[in-house]
Design a protein around this motif. Sequence first.
Motif, PDB file in Angstrom:
ATOM      1  N   SER A 121      -1.125   8.525 -45.093  1.00  0.00           N
ATOM      2  CA  SER A 121      -2.088   8.772 -44.014  1.00  0.00           C
ATOM      3  C   SER A 121      -1.389   8.879 -42.665  1.00  0.00           C
ATOM      4  O   SER A 121      -1.707   9.760 -41.857  1.00  0.00           O
ATOM      5  CB  SER A 121      -3.137   7.666 -43.966  1.00  0.00           C
ATOM      6  OG  SER A 121      -3.896   7.655 -45.153  1.00  0.00           O
ATOM      7  N   ARG A 169       0.551  12.170 -42.438  1.00  0.00           N
ATOM      8  CA  ARG A 169      -0.364  13.286 -42.217  1.00  0.00           C
ATOM      9  C   ARG A 169      -0.811  13.353 -40.767  1.00  0.00           C
ATOM     10  O   ARG A 169      -0.774  14.410 -40.135  1.00  0.00           O
ATOM     11  CB  ARG A 169      -1.584  13.182 -43.137  1.00  0.00           C
ATOM     12  CG  ARG A 169      -2.607  14.303 -42.916  1.00  0.00           C
ATOM     13  CD  ARG A 169      -3.885  14.103 -43.721  1.00  0.00           C
ATOM     14  NE  ARG A 169      -4.433  12.764 -43.654  1.00  0.00           N
ATOM     15  CZ  ARG A 169      -5.115  12.266 -42.612  1.00  0.00           C
ATOM     16  NH1 ARG A 169      -5.332  13.008 -41.535  1.00  0.00           N
ATOM     17  NH2 ARG A 169      -5.593  11.037 -42.643  1.00  0.00           N
ATOM     18  N   VAL A 170      -1.244  12.214 -40.219  1.00  0.00           N
ATOM     19  CA  VAL A 170      -1.733  12.203 -38.839  1.00  0.00           C
ATOM     20  C   VAL A 170      -0.621  12.610 -37.879  1.00  0.00           C
ATOM     21  O   VAL A 170      -0.844  13.404 -36.957  1.00  0.00           O
ATOM     22  CB  VAL A 170      -2.321  10.820 -38.466  1.00  0.00           C
ATOM     23  CG1 VAL A 170      -2.482  10.662 -36.963  1.00  0.00           C
ATOM     24  CG2 VAL A 170      -3.654  10.621 -39.156  1.00  0.00           C
ATOM     25  N   SER A 218       1.864  14.549 -38.489  1.00  0.00           N
ATOM     26  CA  SER A 218       2.065  15.991 -38.662  1.00  0.00           C
ATOM     27  C   SER A 218       0.967  16.812 -37.994  1.00  0.00           C
ATOM     28  O   SER A 218       1.202  17.948 -37.586  1.00  0.00           O
ATOM     29  CB  SER A 218       2.125  16.346 -40.146  1.00  0.00           C
ATOM     30  OG  SER A 218       3.251  15.759 -40.738  1.00  0.00           O
ATOM     31  N   GLU A 219      -0.214  16.253 -37.883  1.00  0.00           N
ATOM     32  CA  GLU A 219      -1.350  16.973 -37.313  1.00  0.00           C
ATOM     33  C   GLU A 219      -1.464  16.852 -35.792  1.00  0.00           C
ATOM     34  O   GLU A 219      -2.275  17.560 -35.179  1.00  0.00           O
ATOM     35  CB  GLU A 219      -2.654  16.482 -37.946  1.00  0.00           C
ATOM     36  CG  GLU A 219      -2.790  16.839 -39.412  1.00  0.00           C
ATOM     37  CD  GLU A 219      -4.000  16.218 -40.083  1.00  0.00           C
ATOM     38  OE1 GLU A 219      -4.257  16.594 -41.240  1.00  0.00           O
ATOM     39  OE2 GLU A 219      -4.677  15.356 -39.475  1.00  0.00           O
ATOM     40  N   LEU A 220      -0.681  15.971 -35.163  1.00  0.00           N
ATOM     41  CA  LEU A 220      -0.790  15.784 -33.715  1.00  0.00           C
ATOM     42  C   LEU A 220      -0.426  17.056 -32.966  1.00  0.00           C
ATOM     43  O   LEU A 220       0.560  17.727 -33.289  1.00  0.00           O
ATOM     44  CB  LEU A 220       0.136  14.656 -33.233  1.00  0.00           C
ATOM     45  CG  LEU A 220      -0.250  13.239 -33.594  1.00  0.00           C
ATOM     46  CD1 LEU A 220       0.839  12.269 -33.147  1.00  0.00           C
ATOM     47  CD2 LEU A 220      -1.597  12.855 -32.989  1.00  0.00           C
ATOM     48  N   GLY A 221      -1.221  17.374 -31.965  1.00  0.00           N
ATOM     49  CA  GLY A 221      -0.935  18.476 -31.064  1.00  0.00           C
ATOM     50  C   GLY A 221      -0.697  17.949 -29.663  1.00  0.00           C
ATOM     51  O   GLY A 221      -0.927  16.761 -29.372  1.00  0.00           O
ATOM     52  N   ASP A 243      -2.735  15.144 -27.752  1.00  0.00           N
ATOM     53  CA  ASP A 243      -3.476  14.263 -28.658  1.00  0.00           C
ATOM     54  C   ASP A 243      -2.990  12.837 -28.444  1.00  0.00           C
ATOM     55  O   ASP A 243      -1.829  12.603 -28.085  1.00  0.00           O
ATOM     56  CB  ASP A 243      -3.251  14.645 -30.121  1.00  0.00           C
ATOM     57  CG  ASP A 243      -4.061  15.849 -30.562  1.00  0.00           C
ATOM     58  OD1 ASP A 243      -4.993  16.248 -29.833  1.00  0.00           O
ATOM     59  OD2 ASP A 243      -3.763  16.388 -31.644  1.00  0.00           O
ATOM     60  N   GLU A 253      -9.954   7.613 -36.742  1.00  0.00           N
ATOM     61  CA  GLU A 253      -9.376   7.294 -38.045  1.00  0.00           C
ATOM     62  C   GLU A 253      -8.548   6.012 -37.967  1.00  0.00           C
ATOM     63  O   GLU A 253      -7.748   5.847 -37.055  1.00  0.00           O
ATOM     64  CB  GLU A 253      -8.496   8.447 -38.530  1.00  0.00           C
ATOM     65  CG  GLU A 253      -7.904   8.207 -39.894  1.00  0.00           C
ATOM     66  CD  GLU A 253      -7.119   9.392 -40.439  1.00  0.00           C
ATOM     67  OE1 GLU A 253      -6.463   9.205 -41.474  1.00  0.00           O
ATOM     68  OE2 GLU A 253      -7.156  10.479 -39.840  1.00  0.00           O
ATOM     69  N   ARG A 264      -6.843  10.275 -31.734  1.00  0.00           N
ATOM     70  CA  ARG A 264      -6.842  10.967 -33.023  1.00  0.00           C
ATOM     71  C   ARG A 264      -6.907   9.948 -34.150  1.00  0.00           C
ATOM     72  O   ARG A 264      -7.569  10.146 -35.156  1.00  0.00           O
ATOM     73  CB  ARG A 264      -5.578  11.829 -33.112  1.00  0.00           C
ATOM     74  CG  ARG A 264      -5.292  12.489 -34.393  1.00  0.00           C
ATOM     75  CD  ARG A 264      -6.257  13.644 -34.651  1.00  0.00           C
ATOM     76  NE  ARG A 264      -5.965  14.244 -35.923  1.00  0.00           N
ATOM     77  CZ  ARG A 264      -6.323  13.738 -37.106  1.00  0.00           C
ATOM     78  NH1 ARG A 264      -6.989  12.616 -37.174  1.00  0.00           N
ATOM     79  NH2 ARG A 264      -6.023  14.355 -38.220  1.00  0.00           N
TER      80      ARG A 264
END
Length: 134
Positions: free
Chosen positions: A11, A14-15, A17-20, A23, A39, A112
């Motif tokens: 988890s 994943r988070v 990797s998803e940060l922009g 964020d 989350e 996030r």
Amino acid sequence: MRKNSGTLNASLARVISELGHTDELVVTDAGLPIPAGVERIDLALTANVPRFLECLDVVLAEVEAEGAIAASEIAEHSPELLEALKDRLGSHGIPLELVPHTEFKQRTRNSRAAVRSGEFTPYANVILVAGVVY
């Protein structure tokens, strides 16, 4: 299994990797209330396991951050932790902003995700603001 020594928690990986850009990601102690809709990545096992700084080190090794926010009350209640936090962030060139704890908690609503440690030290929380690597 991952070949490198990066984050093993699926988890958390994943988070990250998803940060922009801009964020926000919170690394928390065991007691910070995590708002509905944010989350929760719960790494806490028992009192002080894992420690806040251990979790922060793992996150900082993988996240490009351009800023950080902590509660100003940390200076009075956990000054040693504040110095360690400043050192960790400073070694990555990340400026730290201190705000009142009530404002800090409000700010977590926009995060996030929240990475929960088992830390029992007061005000062991930080919001990281994602930067960009280019």
